[in-house]
Scaffold this active site. Structure first.
Site, short mmCIF file in Angstrom:
data_model
loop_
_atom_site.label_atom_id
_atom_site.label_comp_id
_atom_site.label_asym_id
_atom_site.label_seq_id
_atom_site.Cartn_x
_atom_site.Cartn_y
_atom_site.Cartn_z
NE ARG A 1 33.71 32.12 26.19
CZ ARG A 1 32.89 32.61 27.11
NH1 ARG A 1 33.29 32.74 28.35
NH2 ARG A 1 31.67 32.99 26.78
CE LYS B 1 13.60 33.14 35.70
NZ LYS B 1 14.46 34.19 36.29
N GLY C 1 24.32 30.64 25.56
CA GLY C 1 25.29 29.83 26.29
C GLY C 1 24.87 28.38 26.44
N GLY D 1 25.84 35.91 26.63
CA GLY D 1 25.16 37.19 26.82
C GLY D 1 25.29 38.09 25.61
#
Ligand code: ADP
Ligand code: MG
Length: 398
Positions: free
Chosen positions: A38, A204, A355, A378
């Site tokens: 980052r 999920k 991610g 996110g």
């Protein structure tokens, strides 16, 4: 609509507020930075402003700050040292987020100098001022500079003082990283080049419902793997043994399968293991042959072949979510092979958002073979869901 960038504003001799995403992973024991990607990704914007003679005032959040202890653990001091090494330039580090010390240091900056102030979430200790976008805090930070450059895509899905708050007070433009994320992730959502294939995986269904629905509307094909494939297989009436399943999403999965028709492509084989462990014995079986005591931990080779075929000719490919439990070597091949198939598409814009999928691609050595690997987990997920990101909305239109 196209957004203004750092190239559209006068920088020389001006105080440039730059919101970066220095929320880097740290080792819990040594408190050393374990991945500086980052920071590396923020360098082009910082270098450009330095070259143009702007006075660079950098800030970022790091982790969550709820106590004085968190302040020690989540100080940006170490980040300032790494940034200085990567940039080959001195960075003035200011260990507060407001006040005279900070203001004096800003006023002492010469053209081309860089300053980094402390973790913006230090302001959360006393009433969550940063995370709840306290209007006075945004106004105060805005008063420290002349222009605001937002390069923190990883926080763009948040409505915080250090992005949206400042932008409601002074002109906000995007940095180069933010510009790239908007171009590629935003582009894949708003006006993708067809044929457009989306590959979705991860753990999920419930995490990805909105992404699946949005991409089924936009893409020509949606390929589903990962832990969530078993809920879809069960919805089709297959036996999935002890594989990951969300029974409360079966109706959703059934409805989607019906509505999507051929657009939705499910795996045809899987790696079935005795337990959730890399050491577990496993076999490759067709999806209708999973035994009662088995757990599906990866897609099988026939599915890789099927997905590879579906990918041929694609002009846009978006990938979100690993195909299997890639953290375990024996169950990483599905993810690896699909990664390879995407990387081999020469005429496609290939994008990874998510991610764990980004981490998987980098870990497997594919970092340079995609058009774009998003830095925001996110944020990229919400972008792919078709949501407006407050941090992006706040950037001035061209
Ligand atoms: P991303 O961060 O890319 O959006 P997710 O967070 O949704 O991805 O999911 C990543 C996780 O999904 C990984 O930790 C991986 O181990 C897990 N996963 C993938 N396949 C399976 C599976 N068959 N069973 C259980 N977990 C799985
Ligand atoms: Mg994840």
């Amino acid at each position: 609509m196209a957004k203004k960038t750092v190239k559209d504003v006068e920088l020389k001799g001006r105080k440039i507020l730059v919101r970066v995403d220095f929320n880097v992973p740290m080792d819990k024991n040594t408190e050393e930075i374990t991945d500086d990607n980052r920071i590396v990704q923020a360098l082009p914007t910082i270098k450009y402003i330095v070259e143009q003679g702007g006075k660079v005032i950098l800030f970022s959040h790091l982790g969550k700050v709820k106590s004085e202890e968190d302040k020690v653990k989540n100080s940006l001091k170490k980040v300032s040292i790494r940034l200085s090494e990567l940039l080959g330039k001195e960075i003035t580090f200011i260990d507060v987020t407001r006040g005279e010390k900070l203001e004096k240091a800003i006023n002492a900056l010469n053209d081309g100098d860089c300053l980094l102030f402390e973790n913006t979430r230090f302001e959360d200790i006393d009433g969550k001022k940063e995370s709840k976008n306290d209007p006075d805090l945004g106004k105060y930070w805005a008063s420290l500079g002349d222009v605001f450059v937002n390069d923190a895509f990883g926080t763009a899905h948040r409505n915080h003082a250090s992005n949206v708050g400042i932008a409601s007070n002074i002109e906000c433009v995007s940095g180069f990283l933010m510009e790239k994320e908007i171009e590629f992730i935003g582009g894949a959502v708003d006006n993708p080049v067809h044929p457009y294939v989306a590959i979705l995986g991860g753990a999920k269904v419930s995490d990805k419902i909105a992404v699946i629905e949005n991409l089924l509307n936009k893409a020509d094909k949606v390929l589903v793997g990962g832990g969530m494939m078993y809920t879809f297989l069960k919805a089709k009436g297959l036996k999935i043994g002890k594989s990951l399943v969300e029974d409360d999403r079966l109706e959703f999965a059934k409805a989607l399968i019906e509505k999507a028709g051929d657009k939705l492509v499910l795996p045809i084989d899987t790696l079935a293991a005795k337990s959730f462990s890399n050491d577990s014995p496993f076999r490759v079986v067709d999806v209708n042959e999973i035994a009662e005591d088995e757990i599906g931990l990866d897609i099988g080779p026939k599915s890789v072949e099927l997905f590879t075929k579906e990918l041929q000719g694609a002009k846009t490919v978006v990938w979100n979510g690993p195909m299997g439990v890639f953290e375990m070597e024996n169950f990483a091949n599905g993810t690896k092979d699909v990664c390879e198939s995407i990387a081999n598409l020469n005429e496609a814009i290939t994008i990874i958002g998510g991610g764990d999928s980004a981490a998987a691609a980098i870990q497997l050595g594919y970092a340079d073979r995609f058009t774009h690997i998003s830095t925001g987990g996110g944020a990229s997920l919400e972008y792919l869901e078709g949501k407006e990101l407050p941090g992006v909305v706040a950037i001035a239109d061209k």
